[in-house]
Design an enzyme around this catalytic site. Structure first.
Site, mmCIF file in Angstrom:
data_model
loop_
_atom_site.group_PDB
_atom_site.id
_atom_site.type_symbol
_atom_site.label_atom_id
_atom_site.label_comp_id
_atom_site.label_asym_id
_atom_site.label_seq_id
_atom_site.Cartn_x
_atom_site.Cartn_y
_atom_site.Cartn_z
ATOM 1 N N SER A 183 0.846 -1.193 0.000
ATOM 2 C CA SER A 183 0.000 0.000 0.000
ATOM 3 C C SER A 183 0.879 1.239 0.000
ATOM 4 C CB SER A 183 -0.863 -0.001 1.265
ATOM 5 O OG SER A 183 -1.438 1.283 1.447
ATOM 6 N N TYR A 241 -1.794 -1.688 10.078
ATOM 7 C CA TYR A 241 -1.957 -2.078 8.670
ATOM 8 C C TYR A 241 -0.700 -1.744 7.855
ATOM 9 C CZ TYR A 241 -3.715 -1.628 3.852
ATOM 10 O OH TYR A 241 -3.887 -1.705 2.494
HETATM 11 P P1 NAP Z 1 -11.897 -4.958 -1.009
HETATM 12 O O1 NAP Z 1 -12.607 -4.295 -2.131
HETATM 13 O O2 NAP Z 1 -12.414 -4.796 0.379
HETATM 14 O O3 NAP Z 1 -11.773 -6.512 -1.367
HETATM 15 C C1 NAP Z 1 -11.092 -7.357 -0.475
HETATM 16 C C2 NAP Z 1 -10.955 -8.734 -1.056
HETATM 17 O O4 NAP Z 1 -10.174 -9.517 -0.140
HETATM 18 C C3 NAP Z 1 -12.298 -9.426 -1.225
HETATM 19 O O5 NAP Z 1 -12.289 -10.189 -2.385
HETATM 20 C C4 NAP Z 1 -12.382 -10.331 0.022
HETATM 21 O O6 NAP Z 1 -13.079 -11.538 -0.214
HETATM 22 C C5 NAP Z 1 -10.917 -10.671 0.227
HETATM 23 N N1 NAP Z 1 -10.647 -11.048 1.607
HETATM 24 C C6 NAP Z 1 -10.849 -10.323 2.738
HETATM 25 N N2 NAP Z 1 -10.536 -11.041 3.822
HETATM 26 C C7 NAP Z 1 -10.125 -12.258 3.384
HETATM 27 C C8 NAP Z 1 -9.659 -13.444 4.005
HETATM 28 N N3 NAP Z 1 -9.575 -13.563 5.346
HETATM 29 N N4 NAP Z 1 -9.309 -14.488 3.223
HETATM 30 C C9 NAP Z 1 -9.399 -14.399 1.891
HETATM 31 N N5 NAP Z 1 -9.845 -13.328 1.233
HETATM 32 C C10 NAP Z 1 -10.196 -12.256 1.967
HETATM 33 O O7 NAP Z 1 -10.365 -4.458 -0.928
HETATM 34 P P2 NAP Z 1 -9.403 -3.942 -2.095
HETATM 35 O O8 NAP Z 1 -9.404 -2.477 -2.084
HETATM 36 O O9 NAP Z 1 -9.700 -4.657 -3.354
HETATM 37 O O10 NAP Z 1 -7.990 -4.407 -1.504
HETATM 38 C C11 NAP Z 1 -7.245 -5.451 -2.095
HETATM 39 C C12 NAP Z 1 -5.797 -5.362 -1.643
HETATM 40 O O11 NAP Z 1 -5.252 -4.098 -1.992
HETATM 41 C C13 NAP Z 1 -5.605 -5.505 -0.133
HETATM 42 O O12 NAP Z 1 -4.446 -6.239 0.140
HETATM 43 C C14 NAP Z 1 -5.430 -4.064 0.333
HETATM 44 O O13 NAP Z 1 -4.690 -4.010 1.529
HETATM 45 C C15 NAP Z 1 -4.686 -3.480 -0.858
HETATM 46 N N6 NAP Z 1 -4.803 -2.023 -1.007
HETATM 47 C C16 NAP Z 1 -6.019 -1.416 -1.172
HETATM 48 C C17 NAP Z 1 -6.067 -0.031 -1.320
HETATM 49 C C18 NAP Z 1 -7.361 0.718 -1.493
HETATM 50 O O14 NAP Z 1 -7.367 1.937 -1.286
HETATM 51 N N7 NAP Z 1 -8.448 0.080 -1.879
HETATM 52 C C19 NAP Z 1 -4.885 0.711 -1.310
HETATM 53 C C20 NAP Z 1 -3.676 0.043 -1.147
HETATM 54 C C21 NAP Z 1 -3.643 -1.312 -1.012
HETATM 55 P P3 NAP Z 1 -14.633 -11.773 0.209
HETATM 56 O O15 NAP Z 1 -15.402 -10.543 -0.189
HETATM 57 O O16 NAP Z 1 -15.005 -12.970 -0.610
HETATM 58 O O17 NAP Z 1 -14.662 -12.056 1.678
#
Ligand code: NAP
Length: 254
Positions: free
Chosen positions: A146, A159
């Site tokens: 991130s 985090y």
């Molecule tokens: P999101 O929209 O909340 O989606 C999260 C995904 O992770 C969902 O598919 C969820 O699956 C899965 N997940 C959550 N807990 C889990 C677990 N215990 N085991 C397996 N799968 C799990 O989040 P996102 O924004 O796409 O984030 C994806 C990645 O990018 C993460 O690593 C996050 O830290 C990183 N990131 C995000 C941002 C941002 O601003 N969005 C910025 C930097 C980095 P289910 O729905 O099926 O439970």
């Protein structure tokens, strides 16, 4: 002989960045194993969307916070590679699954800390370890970090520290897996409009405009800014990129 289609496994691909990455890979003709934890229906619609564009995907359940389930998961991956692609290994692993917990350093509970640690560090470490025999020599791994591992924003001490750990782990994986010609990189997205952290970046106008004001390209990121970047990192053209942290943030907090 015709070259076999490549296959990727993307964790947490039912929603958000993982879903977008799965679709971007499928558009490049790559088969995808989409994992979900609680959103089975969403994962099935990702599989259908991929089928609609002529691609091939399958959805498997995976809870990355529960290392005890990983051996069974590996068996399911093996079976699904055999059933769907008549092969024993896949090419690309994208460790994307994650959750956001907003709490100041002073207020972070041990329970939140452990939950984040299990998903963001322990899960990535041991899932990748267990999947190693199924990853082809010459394959690639992308871990998700991130922007918050570089930018210091109150409320993300636990985090962001764990994303920092993933950046170090990425270098160690690259060093140790190099003998198998496996390249490992870490993609660090800036703030992106997804459900992450309760959807605050997308749904809270103040947070959204604050981030836009801190971003050189003048807006908040959207999932389409990330999936394609990961897919292109996994392309043949980027085969010599290894052990790198690639921030994809539109130039956030420069
Ligand atoms: P999101 O929209 O909340 O989606 C999260 C995904 O992770 C969902 O598919 C969820 O699956 C899965 N997940 C959550 N807990 C889990 C677990 N215990 N085991 C397996 N799968 C799990 O989040 P996102 O924004 O796409 O984030 C994806 C990645 O990018 C993460 O690593 C996050 O830290 C990183 N990131 C995000 C941002 C941002 O601003 N969005 C910025 C930097 C980095 P289910 O729905 O099926 O439970």
């Amino acid at each position: 002989m015709e070259e076999k289609a490549k296959i990727a496994l993307v964790t947490g691909a039912s929603r958000g960045l993982g879903k977008n990455t799965a679709l971007a890979l499928a558009k490049k003709g790559i088969g995808v194993i989409v994992t979900y934890c609680s959103s089975e229906a969403e994962a099935n619609s990702v599989v259908s969307a991929i089928a609609k564009i002529g691609g091939q995907a399958v959805a498997l359940h995976l809870d990355t916070s529960d290392t005890k389930t990983f051996e069974d998961f590996v068996v399911k991956v093996k079976q699904s590679l055999q059933d769907n692609w008549q092969t024993e290994q896949f090419d690309f692993l994208v460790n994307n699954a994650g959750i956001g917990v907003y709490a100041t350093f002073a207020e972070t509970t041990e329970e939140d800390f452990d939950r984040l640690m299990n998903i963001h560090v322990k899960g990535v470490f041991f899932l990748t370890q267990k999947l190693l025999p199924l990853i082809k020599d010459g394959g690639r791994i992308v871990n998700l970090s991130s922007g918050l591992a570089r930018i210091t924003l109150p409320g993300y001490a636990a985090y962001a520290s764990m994303k920092g750990a993933i950046e170090v782990l990425t270098r160690y994986m690259a060093k140790e897996l190099g003998s198998r010609q496996i390249a490992v990189n870490v993609v660090a997205p800036g703030a992106i409009e997804t459900d992450f952290g309760g959807g605050a970046v997308r749904d809270n106008p103040e947070i959204n405009s604050f981030i836009a004001s801190q971003t050189a390209l003048g807006r908040v990121g959207v999932p389409d800014d990330i999936g394609g970047a990961i897919a292109s990192l996994l392309s043949e053209e980027n085969r010599w990129v290894n052990a790198q942290r690639i921030e994809v943030s539109g130039g956030q907090s420069l």
